[in-house]
Design a protein around this motif. Structure first.
Motif, PDB file in Angstrom:
ATOM      1  N   ILE A 244     -66.302 -49.787   1.647  1.00 47.93           N
ATOM      2  CA  ILE A 244     -66.627 -48.862   2.738  1.00 47.93           C
ATOM      3  C   ILE A 244     -65.983 -49.391   4.011  1.00 47.93           C
ATOM      4  O   ILE A 244     -66.138 -50.564   4.360  1.00 47.93           O
ATOM      5  CB  ILE A 244     -68.150 -48.707   2.889  1.00 47.93           C
ATOM      6  CG1 ILE A 244     -68.674 -47.884   1.698  1.00 47.93           C
ATOM      7  CG2 ILE A 244     -68.511 -48.026   4.211  1.00 47.93           C
ATOM      8  CD1 ILE A 244     -70.159 -47.646   1.690  1.00 47.93           C
ATOM      9  N   GLY A 245     -65.207 -48.518   4.675  1.00 45.78           N
ATOM     10  CA  GLY A 245     -64.567 -48.904   5.932  1.00 45.78           C
ATOM     11  C   GLY A 245     -63.088 -49.201   5.797  1.00 45.78           C
ATOM     12  O   GLY A 245     -62.442 -49.610   6.767  1.00 45.78           O
ATOM     13  N   LYS A 246     -62.528 -48.938   4.611  1.00 41.43           N
ATOM     14  CA  LYS A 246     -61.125 -49.272   4.388  1.00 41.43           C
ATOM     15  C   LYS A 246     -60.534 -48.400   3.281  1.00 41.43           C
ATOM     16  O   LYS A 246     -61.251 -48.020   2.348  1.00 41.43           O
ATOM     17  CB  LYS A 246     -61.060 -50.741   3.950  1.00 41.43           C
ATOM     18  CG  LYS A 246     -59.777 -51.438   4.259  1.00 41.43           C
ATOM     19  CD  LYS A 246     -59.953 -52.955   4.077  1.00 41.43           C
ATOM     20  CE  LYS A 246     -58.647 -53.533   3.602  1.00 41.43           C
ATOM     21  NZ  LYS A 246     -58.778 -54.429   2.481  1.00 41.43           N
ATOM     22  N   ILE A 247     -59.228 -48.140   3.411  1.00 39.83           N
ATOM     23  CA  ILE A 247     -58.508 -47.423   2.347  1.00 39.83           C
ATOM     24  C   ILE A 247     -57.578 -48.412   1.648  1.00 39.83           C
ATOM     25  O   ILE A 247     -56.996 -49.285   2.290  1.00 39.83           O
ATOM     26  CB  ILE A 247     -57.689 -46.252   2.965  1.00 39.83           C
ATOM     27  CG1 ILE A 247     -58.631 -45.144   3.463  1.00 39.83           C
ATOM     28  CG2 ILE A 247     -56.659 -45.685   2.001  1.00 39.83           C
ATOM     29  CD1 ILE A 247     -59.401 -44.416   2.388  1.00 39.83           C
ATOM     30  N   LYS A 248     -57.440 -48.260   0.363  1.00 39.56           N
ATOM     31  CA  LYS A 248     -56.571 -49.156  -0.406  1.00 39.56           C
ATOM     32  C   LYS A 248     -55.101 -48.828  -0.095  1.00 39.56           C
ATOM     33  O   LYS A 248     -54.684 -47.673  -0.163  1.00 39.56           O
ATOM     34  CB  LYS A 248     -56.852 -48.948  -1.903  1.00 39.56           C
ATOM     35  CG  LYS A 248     -55.929 -49.703  -2.819  1.00 39.56           C
ATOM     36  CD  LYS A 248     -56.274 -51.177  -2.858  1.00 39.56           C
ATOM     37  CE  LYS A 248     -55.316 -51.936  -3.767  1.00 39.56           C
ATOM     38  NZ  LYS A 248     -55.355 -53.376  -3.525  1.00 39.56           N
ATOM     39  N   GLU A 249     -54.366 -49.863   0.270  1.00 35.77           N
ATOM     40  CA  GLU A 249     -52.923 -49.680   0.451  1.00 35.77           C
ATOM     41  C   GLU A 249     -52.229 -50.127  -0.824  1.00 35.77           C
ATOM     42  O   GLU A 249     -52.421 -51.244  -1.285  1.00 35.77           O
ATOM     43  CB  GLU A 249     -52.436 -50.496   1.661  1.00 35.77           C
ATOM     44  CG  GLU A 249     -50.960 -50.267   1.928  1.00 35.77           C
ATOM     45  CD  GLU A 249     -50.464 -50.917   3.218  1.00 35.77           C
ATOM     46  OE1 GLU A 249     -51.283 -51.478   3.974  1.00 35.77           O
ATOM     47  OE2 GLU A 249     -49.248 -50.851   3.456  1.00 35.77           O
ATOM     48  N   PHE A 250     -51.430 -49.223  -1.397  1.00 35.88           N
ATOM     49  CA  PHE A 250     -50.717 -49.559  -2.626  1.00 35.88           C
ATOM     50  C   PHE A 250     -49.316 -50.080  -2.275  1.00 35.88           C
ATOM     51  O   PHE A 250     -49.016 -50.285  -1.097  1.00 35.88           O
ATOM     52  CB  PHE A 250     -50.684 -48.336  -3.559  1.00 35.88           C
ATOM     53  CG  PHE A 250     -52.076 -47.901  -3.959  1.00 35.88           C
ATOM     54  CD1 PHE A 250     -52.761 -48.557  -4.963  1.00 35.88           C
ATOM     55  CD2 PHE A 250     -52.714 -46.869  -3.282  1.00 35.88           C
ATOM     56  CE1 PHE A 250     -54.059 -48.191  -5.307  1.00 35.88           C
ATOM     57  CE2 PHE A 250     -54.012 -46.497  -3.613  1.00 35.88           C
ATOM     58  CZ  PHE A 250     -54.682 -47.153  -4.621  1.00 35.88           C
ATOM     59  N   ASP A 251     -48.466 -50.240  -3.264  1.00 40.58           N
ATOM     60  CA  ASP A 251     -47.124 -50.808  -3.006  1.00 40.58           C
ATOM     61  C   ASP A 251     -46.345 -49.958  -2.015  1.00 40.58           C
ATOM     62  O   ASP A 251     -46.534 -48.748  -1.928  1.00 40.58           O
ATOM     63  CB  ASP A 251     -46.323 -50.855  -4.323  1.00 40.58           C
ATOM     64  CG  ASP A 251     -47.042 -51.711  -5.345  1.00 40.58           C
ATOM     65  OD1 ASP A 251     -47.851 -52.545  -4.920  1.00 40.58           O
ATOM     66  OD2 ASP A 251     -46.794 -51.524  -6.548  1.00 40.58           O
TER      67      ASP A 251
ATOM     68  N   ARG B  44     -46.488 -37.118  11.324  1.00 38.94           N
ATOM     69  CA  ARG B  44     -46.023 -36.125  10.337  1.00 38.94           C
ATOM     70  C   ARG B  44     -46.455 -36.412   8.897  1.00 38.94           C
ATOM     71  O   ARG B  44     -45.883 -35.887   7.950  1.00 38.94           O
ATOM     72  CB  ARG B  44     -44.494 -36.034  10.383  1.00 38.94           C
ATOM     73  CG  ARG B  44     -43.958 -35.680  11.749  1.00 38.94           C
ATOM     74  CD  ARG B  44     -43.653 -34.237  11.835  1.00 38.94           C
ATOM     75  NE  ARG B  44     -43.685 -33.765  13.207  1.00 38.94           N
ATOM     76  CZ  ARG B  44     -43.197 -32.602  13.587  1.00 38.94           C
ATOM     77  NH1 ARG B  44     -42.637 -31.805  12.711  1.00 38.94           N
ATOM     78  NH2 ARG B  44     -43.299 -32.218  14.835  1.00 38.94           N
ATOM     79  N   GLU B  45     -47.419 -37.306   8.749  1.00 38.54           N
ATOM     80  CA  GLU B  45     -47.969 -37.618   7.426  1.00 38.54           C
ATOM     81  C   GLU B  45     -46.902 -38.065   6.428  1.00 38.54           C
ATOM     82  O   GLU B  45     -46.799 -37.554   5.312  1.00 38.54           O
ATOM     83  CB  GLU B  45     -48.748 -36.414   6.874  1.00 38.54           C
ATOM     84  CG  GLU B  45     -49.761 -36.842   5.830  1.00 38.54           C
ATOM     85  CD  GLU B  45     -50.790 -35.768   5.490  1.00 38.54           C
ATOM     86  OE1 GLU B  45     -51.455 -35.275   6.418  1.00 38.54           O
ATOM     87  OE2 GLU B  45     -50.901 -35.440   4.313  1.00 38.54           O
ATOM     88  N   LYS B  46     -46.125 -39.030   6.874  1.00 39.03           N
ATOM     89  CA  LYS B  46     -45.118 -39.605   5.958  1.00 39.03           C
ATOM     90  C   LYS B  46     -45.767 -40.648   5.053  1.00 39.03           C
ATOM     91  O   LYS B  46     -45.237 -41.010   4.017  1.00 39.03           O
ATOM     92  CB  LYS B  46     -43.997 -40.278   6.752  1.00 39.03           C
ATOM     93  CG  LYS B  46     -43.293 -39.370   7.731  1.00 39.03           C
ATOM     94  CD  LYS B  46     -41.978 -38.864   7.133  1.00 39.03           C
ATOM     95  CE  LYS B  46     -41.106 -38.155   8.146  1.00 39.03           C
ATOM     96  NZ  LYS B  46     -41.507 -36.792   8.416  1.00 39.03           N
ATOM     97  N   GLY B  47     -46.909 -41.190   5.474  1.00 36.37           N
ATOM     98  CA  GLY B  47     -47.594 -42.209   4.676  1.00 36.37           C
ATOM     99  C   GLY B  47     -49.033 -42.387   5.131  1.00 36.37           C
ATOM    100  O   GLY B  47     -49.956 -41.773   4.599  1.00 36.37           O
TER     101      GLY B  47
ATOM    102  N   GLY C 244     -46.285 -49.493   1.165  1.00 36.42           N
ATOM    103  CA  GLY C 244     -46.963 -48.750   2.236  1.00 36.42           C
ATOM    104  C   GLY C 244     -47.493 -47.404   1.780  1.00 36.42           C
ATOM    105  O   GLY C 244     -47.663 -46.487   2.586  1.00 36.42           O
ATOM    106  N   ASN C 245     -47.724 -47.256   0.482  1.00 40.37           N
ATOM    107  CA  ASN C 245     -48.281 -45.999  -0.042  1.00 40.37           C
ATOM    108  C   ASN C 245     -49.793 -46.012   0.049  1.00 40.37           C
ATOM    109  O   ASN C 245     -50.423 -46.979  -0.386  1.00 40.37           O
ATOM    110  CB  ASN C 245     -47.918 -45.852  -1.522  1.00 40.37           C
ATOM    111  CG  ASN C 245     -46.842 -44.830  -1.715  1.00 40.37           C
ATOM    112  OD1 ASN C 245     -46.926 -43.736  -1.154  1.00 40.37           O
ATOM    113  ND2 ASN C 245     -45.827 -45.179  -2.484  1.00 40.37           N
ATOM    114  N   PHE C 246     -50.360 -44.928   0.558  1.00 35.75           N
ATOM    115  CA  PHE C 246     -51.819 -44.871   0.669  1.00 35.75           C
ATOM    116  C   PHE C 246     -52.416 -43.864  -0.309  1.00 35.75           C
ATOM    117  O   PHE C 246     -53.583 -43.536  -0.230  1.00 35.75           O
ATOM    118  CB  PHE C 246     -52.217 -44.532   2.110  1.00 35.75           C
ATOM    119  CG  PHE C 246     -51.927 -45.666   3.052  1.00 35.75           C
ATOM    120  CD1 PHE C 246     -52.857 -46.673   3.250  1.00 35.75           C
ATOM    121  CD2 PHE C 246     -50.707 -45.747   3.702  1.00 35.75           C
ATOM    122  CE1 PHE C 246     -52.583 -47.735   4.094  1.00 35.75           C
ATOM    123  CE2 PHE C 246     -50.426 -46.805   4.555  1.00 35.75           C
ATOM    124  CZ  PHE C 246     -51.371 -47.802   4.746  1.00 35.75           C
ATOM    125  N   ALA C 247     -51.592 -43.335  -1.203  1.00 34.30           N
ATOM    126  CA  ALA C 247     -52.124 -42.440  -2.230  1.00 34.30           C
ATOM    127  C   ALA C 247     -51.608 -42.903  -3.584  1.00 34.30           C
ATOM    128  O   ALA C 247     -50.475 -43.369  -3.700  1.00 34.30           O
ATOM    129  CB  ALA C 247     -51.696 -41.005  -1.956  1.00 34.30           C
TER     130      ALA C 247
END
Ligand code: GLY
Length: 370
Positions: free
Chosen positions: A343-350, A241-244, A352-355
């Motif tokens: 390349i090949g990874k998304i930054k995870e912020f504090d 459900r795109e919670k994170g 568990g936030n990915f945006a």
């Protein structure tokens, strides 16, 4: 007065198979005959005007030959048909032909068809089952998998819809051969997106093989279909459900979807995403999360895939920046972006936030520099 507690805790099993292969219409019909959708007494085959003659007519006839009751519902091809109006029109046609809760929707086509038909299935008679038969690389790479169904509104894309999982997905790689080159490129944008966000090795594989997709090299097409599915379903299984986490699949889409709408759909979805991926790798670079080399590799691969990498002159950049605020990741009126980490990874912020929240002027600077 009494107070009642309606206890409705649910354990839901929405698991399903994704079958990847070549010319899967016989497999689809055989699976249906073998009880894939036990509740279904009739089938509503939903498709667009391009796919009708290529595949949907064959699906319809094969179902009928196998003794099943089936009807065909066709709408004009193109993103401009992905509206509440088209949805209502098909629903009325289904009702007038006698479809009720005993029907199953079969979406045969690309992303517009699977998004629209899945949404129809989710609300028709308060919900009937549906099957996706994906005929484009774009739907194989993204739209048909993961249960996001929606229609566009005049304000922006995909604003009204449901999370609704299909009974099964068929990905017909042979069908890619009937796609115009532009559509194939559009699907490659979602493929490149997946590689950037999750798999450096896959990105290198694409760098070594991308042109072979246009020759329909079997091994390369099969590998691409499998990797896209793997990357996507692994994310969806963890965060349907795109919670994170699922927000990572939005890489390139914050700018991309806005461009798509502002272009009034002159750009295909993947073309707009391609331009969005370029803007967003530049954003990552400005945050120290991508290097000059990462940026040039992304741009070069998109170009080789036949995709645009700059904002067309006819786009009003001021309108484009405003349109960013229609993105579903906006929180408290603030723009939020998924940021690649190399390349090949998304930054995870504090937490568990990915945006990450990005100031309008920071992304506007990138948009105006293009
Ligand atoms: N297309 C992005 C997602 O399915 O979440």
């Amino acid at each position: 007065m009494k107070k009642f507690y309606v206890e409705l805790k649910k354990v839901v099993d929405d698991s399903y198979y994704i079958e990847i292969g070549h010319d899967l219409i016989d497999t689809l019909v055989r699976d249906i005959k073998n009880g894939l959708v036990p509740s279904a007494k009739r089938y509503a085959v939903v498709t667009d005007s391009n796919v009708k003659g290529l595949y949907a007519d064959v699906v319809l006839e094969s179902l009928k030959e196998a003794g099943m009751k089936a009807d065909l519902f066709v709408f004009p091809a193109g993103e401009k048909s992905k509206t509440r109006e088209t949805k209502a029109k098909i629903e009325d046609e289904m009702l007038s032909l006698g479809c009720r809760r005993d029907c199953c929707v079969i979406a045969v086509g690309g992303g517009v068809v699977t998004d629209l038909a899945g949404f129809i299935a989710g609300t028709f008679g308060r919900g009937v089952p549906f099957i996706n038969y994906a005929t484009t690389l774009l739907s194989a790479a993204d739209a048909s998998v993961g249960g996001k169904t929606a229609v566009d509104t005049p304000l922006a894309t995909n604003l009204i819809g449901l999370f609704n999982q299909p009974e099964r997905i068929y990905i017909d790689i042979d069908a890619w051969k009937t796609l115009p080159k532009r559509e194939l490129s559009s699907g490659l944008a979602e493929t490149i997106k997946h590689a950037i966000l999750a798999d450096n090795e896959f990105f290198c594989y694409l760098e070594n093989n991308i042109e072979k997709v246009f020759d329909f090299n079997t091994e390369v097409c099969e590998h691409i279909a499998e990797k896209n599915c793997e990357i996507k379903y692994q994310v969806v299984m963890k965060d349907e459900r795109e919670k994170g986490l699922r927000e990572i699949l939005n890489l390139g889409h914050t700018v991309g979807r806005a461009i798509e709408t502002v272009s009034d759909y002159r750009l295909l979805h993947g073309e707009a995403v391609s331009i969005g991926l370029v803007a967003e790798v530049k954003l990552a670079k400005s945050l120290g999360l991508a290097s000059d080399d990462d940026e040039s590799r992304v741009i070069s691969l998109l170009k080789r895939a036949g995709l645009p990498i700059t904002i067309p002159d006819y786009i009003d950049k001021c309108e484009l920046v405003k349109k960013l605020y229609t993105d579903k990741k906006v929180r408290d009126g603030k723009l939020r972006f998924v940021i690649q980490d190399g390349i090949g990874k998304i930054k995870e912020f504090d937490d568990g936030n990915f945006a990450k929240e990005i100031a309008e002027e920071d992304i506007a600077k990138i948009i105006y520099s293009e």
